[in-house]
Design an enzyme around this catalytic site. Structure first.
Site, PDB file in Angstrom:
ATOM      1  N   HIS A   1       0.833  -1.215   0.000  1.00 39.38           N
ATOM      2  CA  HIS A   1       0.000   0.000   0.000  1.00 39.38           C
ATOM      3  C   HIS A   1       0.862   1.257   0.000  1.00 39.38           C
ATOM      4  CE1 HIS A   1      -2.801  -2.871   2.318  1.00 39.38           C
ATOM      5  NE2 HIS A   1      -2.692  -3.168   1.049  1.00 39.38           N
TER       6      HIS A   1
ATOM      7  N   CYS B   1      -4.158   0.334 -19.657  1.00 42.89           N
ATOM      8  CA  CYS B   1      -3.821   1.168 -18.499  1.00 42.89           C
ATOM      9  C   CYS B   1      -2.800   0.540 -17.551  1.00 42.89           C
ATOM     10  CB  CYS B   1      -5.079   1.575 -17.741  1.00 42.89           C
ATOM     11  SG  CYS B   1      -5.954   0.185 -17.013  1.00 42.89           S
TER      12      CYS B   1
HETATM   13  C1  PEP Z   1      -3.423  -3.628 -14.177  1.00 44.56           C
HETATM   14  O1  PEP Z   1      -3.580  -4.751 -13.667  1.00 44.56           O
HETATM   15  O2  PEP Z   1      -2.738  -3.433 -15.194  1.00 44.56           O
HETATM   16  C2  PEP Z   1      -4.047  -2.443 -13.570  1.00 44.56           C
HETATM   17  C3  PEP Z   1      -4.017  -1.282 -14.174  1.00 44.56           C
HETATM   18  O3  PEP Z   1      -4.611  -2.602 -12.352  1.00 44.56           O
HETATM   19  P1  PEP Z   1      -3.769  -2.667 -11.003  1.00 44.56           P
HETATM   20  O4  PEP Z   1      -2.341  -2.358 -11.312  1.00 44.56           O
HETATM   21  O5  PEP Z   1      -4.382  -1.689 -10.087  1.00 44.56           O
HETATM   22  O6  PEP Z   1      -3.987  -4.103 -10.600  1.00 44.56           O
END
Ligand code: PEP
Ligand code: MG
Length: 752
Positions: free
Chosen positions: A364, A677
């Site tokens: 976190h 993303c």
């Molecule tokens: C991912 O898994 O690429 C994502 C953007 O989500 P997180 O990094 O929050 O798991």
């Protein structure tokens, strides 16, 4: 018997104190200590070995061995009995040393005539400083009392070393906490910072290890213990009704605070002449040595609890520490063993960088550091024992390297690097208002990832076209209880205000796996990354998700709303989640709340299975966003949190790009808007390849928007695609080398 040995011990410590108080140089002090110890313990030999560097011990003073060997005899950590005592952090007691496994004969010392050997580590709070040894001709095992007495002397030596008592006249030791130190850790968040150490938990300095009035020290310890117990009880009372986990930790605290064993050991230390704080530290050192070698995670945690409690006790006794609030230095760089997300957030952007001994990439604290765009290096072992408040420090978050008290040349080179980066940032800033339009004419929308209100100002600065991923779990992670609907609605509303009409894609709560809420009972799952997480929790226990959806609708209050569900692995999960959203809309409408002017419901594609879902899924989703971090970990079966494997597979591996190609094609068939993303979207080279594969929306950290745009505007994506296709055809494992070669021939140099 105990009384007489205790008074012997006290007498020896009394003499040591006198010797240390004399205005003599470091070497003379060490010589005097060996003489006094040998005399007091009735042994022919007493020697002090100290670390020259992290791996080499040097004989620094001796009574009884040949004087010529001083500063000549050296051994490596783990080598010989001395090296073994240092390595294990435990005493070695042998009646017949030459017969012991690993004994190393040092002819220059003349030690062959001594049979018995007792070596105890000199350590301060688990930090190895050296070994104190006594030897005798008579073959005998040293008694427990003698071992104990020598440990007490070693403790005093450790404290005096810390205070610099043995520095000087060239021979003994170099000053501690003065030399440059390099730490190699792991990248938690990229970026560079230059500043001064700010210790999250300042080191407590014990200036009076020896005390001659045991009764008074005992009283001080009792008073401090009493105040410790009261503070733990207060904590317990204020934690009433909170989650069981924090209560469990506090229960353990309380157990230790009332532990007779712990108290008894400290009382014995005091009876032998240590001050109350030195007694606490001595037992803390023993616990830390055990911590280092304890394989059992549960016991390690308990030892960690004891360590935290000892720190509290030391602060009470010395009046030092957080309560007295060391002033923040200029350009503070936080150094800590570990830190919680809430605490880090409280420091906020005042910090220029963070260096942790523990932590993980997905912890976190790392998530918050990333959200705050503060360079973070984790796994910088031993830094909290080496760093002092105010020390100059350089953090290279790109390489995972930390320079403590750097040499001038290193500091200069580092300043140059920062200046170059600043220069590049200026160049990127000039692109802020321009589109990421490639030479071929294709335009890529560059969005930013966010998770905190504090991220939003970056929208302006970076030139992002909106927020492509708002990770809502951060708000849940940094609180000690579930946030209320009203609070969330107000926050989401402020996010939309700050976005000033630019789109914001809110991702519903993505918890589980590495993201465990402080107030959520951790699931004892064998494989949390593949376990009950994200939408699986949301669908099985929809209360929180429903509340969140209502908060989002109320926050939109007539504005457009984009909601995305994480970790969808099959069609029905999306259908059901979407149904929850539609029901929430209906309900809110019935309650008289203003409806969003427009809403779009999307899915995150983070498991390979979803790429092969029925066409109806692609038709139903208003948009899809590839969560590359998770998609990659599941595609290659390589844990994104595991340092050993997480960099093993290339995003530009042909198999992975084929999967991307497939997803792009499926979305094109149904005209479903698609974005990416994961972290790779923010790496210029990878971003360029993703764009060449057909992605037209990339969402990344704000700081990456400039560098990605800079590259995209200079290339022809059809050419990049042609190079990728040729690499596909050539049978290479990854397209990286081919694309890199092409870029180089085009006159480009792109860092990873
Ligand atoms: C991912 O898994 O690429 C994502 C953007 O989500 P997180 O990094 O929050 O798991
Ligand atoms: Mg993910």
């Amino acid at each position: 018997m105990a009384d007489s040995t205790e008074s012997e011990s006290r007498k020896l410590l009394g003499r040591l104190r006198e010797a240390l108080a004399e205005d003599s140089a470091g070497q003379a002090r060490l010589d005097r200590i060996t003489h006094l110890t040998a005399t007091s313990m009735n042994t022919e030999v007493c020697s002090i070995y100290l670390f020259r560097d992290a791996d080499t011990l040097e004989l620094c003073a001796t009574e009884g061995l040949k004087k010529e060997a001083v500063h000549q005899t050296r051994m490596r950590l783990g080598e010989g009995l001395v090296g073994r005592a240092a390595k294990s952090g435990r005493p070695i007691n042998s009646a017949n040393a030459p017969q012991e496994r690993g004994f190393r004969f040092m002819p220059e010392t003349g030690e062959e005539i001594y049979s018995s050997f007792l070596g105890v580590p000199i350590q301060r709070l688990g930090e190895r400083l050296g070994v104190l040894v006594v030897q005798s001709k008579e073959a005998r095992q040293y008694s427990d009392d003698e071992v104990y007495a020598l440990e007490v002397v070693a403790m005093v030596l450790a404290e005096m070393t810390e205070l610099g008592a043995f520095v000087g006249d060239g021979a003994a030791m170099t000053a501690r906490h003065k030399n440059p130190e390099l730490f190699r850790g792991t990248v938690g968040q990229e970026g560079t910072a230059i500043g001064h150490v700010y210790l999250h938990e300042p080191r407590v300095v014990v200036t009076n290890p020896i005390a001659d009035d045991p009764a008074r020290e005992q009283e001080r310890l009792n008073a401090a213990m009493e105040s410790l117990r009261t503070s733990v009880d207060d904590l317990m009372n204020s934690a009433m009704g909170t989650d069981t986990d924090s209560r469990q930790v506090l229960e353990t605290y309380r157990m230790f605070a009332n532990s007779r064993g712990w108290l008894r050991r400290m009382e014995e230390d005091i009876a032998r002449g240590l001050s109350a704080e030195a007694a606490v530290e001595k037992e803390q050192s023993v616990a830390r040595a055990r911590l280092r070698s304890q394989p059992d995670a549960y016991l390690r945690e308990r030892l960690q609890d004891l360590d935290d409690l000892s720190n509290r006790l030391l602060r009470i006794l010395t009046g030092q520490g957080a309560e007295t609030g060391a002033a923040m230095p200029e350009n503070p760089i936080l150094v800590a063993r570990n830190i919680g997300p809430g605490e880090l957030l409280e420091y906020g952007r005042a910090l220029k960088g963070v260096v942790l001994e523990q932590g993980s990439v997905g912890s976190h604290a790392a998530i918050v550091a990333r959200a705050l765009a503060i360079p973070l290096v984790i796994h910088a072992e031993r830094i909290t024992t080496e760093a002092l408040n105010g020390d100059p420090i350089l953090v290279d978050g790109d390489q995972g390297i930390v320079h403590l008290r750097p040499e001038e040349t290193v500091a200069n080179a580092f300043r140059d690097k920062i200046a170059m980066q600043a220069h590049a940032q200026e160049r990127y800033a000039s692109l802020r208002g321009l589109p990421a339009q490639a030479k071929c004419g294709s335009v890529v929308a560059l969005m930013m990832n966010a998770g905190l209100m504090a991220d939003l100002p970056s929208l302006e600065g970076s030139g992002a076209e909106g927020v492509g991923l708002f990770r809502t779990e951060l708000q849940f992670l940094i609180r000690s209880k579930v946030p209320r609907r009203g609070e969330l609605a107000a926050l989401y509303s402020r996010v939309l205000d700050a976005a000033q009409g630019r789109p914001v894609v809110f991702r519903t709560l993505d918890i589980g796996s590495d993201k465990v809420l402080p107030y959520m009972k951790p699931q004892d799952e064998p494989n949390p990354a593949l376990g009950w997480r994200a939408i699986r929790v949301g669908l099985d226990k929809p209360g929180v998700m429903r509340m969140q959806l209502q908060a989002l609708i109320r926050a939109a209050n007539g504005r457009p709303l984009n909601v995305m569900f994480p970790f969808i692995a099959q069609f029905d999960e999306f259908r059901d989640a979407r149904q929850h959203m539609l029901a929430a809309l209906e309900n809110e409408d019935r309650l008289g709340h203003v409806m969003p002017s427009d809403y779009r419901i999307g899915a995150m594609l983070e498991t390979p299975s979803l790429a092969f879902a029925p066409r109806q899924f692609f038709e139903m989703a208003d948009f899809i966003s590839i969560g590359g971090n998770d998609l990659k970990q599941f595609f290659f079966a390589a844990d994104r949190e595991n340092e050993r494997v997480r960099r093993r597979y290339d995003t530009l591996n042909v198999s992975f790009l084929r999967l991307i190609e497939h997803i792009v094609a499926r979305c094109a068939e149904t005209e479903t808007p698609l974005s990416f993303c994961g972290e790779d979207a923010g790496r210029p080279f990878e971003a360029m390849c993703l764009a060449a594969m057909g992605l037209r929306t990339l969402s990344m950290r704000p700081a990456s928007i400039g560098p990605v745009k800079h590259l995209l505007r200079r290339v022809d994506l059809t050419e990049v695609k042609a190079v990728i296709d040729r690499a596909f055809a050539s049978g290479e494992q990854s397209v990286r080398p081919a694309v890199m070669d092409w870029l180089t021939t085009e006159g480009w140099a792109v860092g990873r």
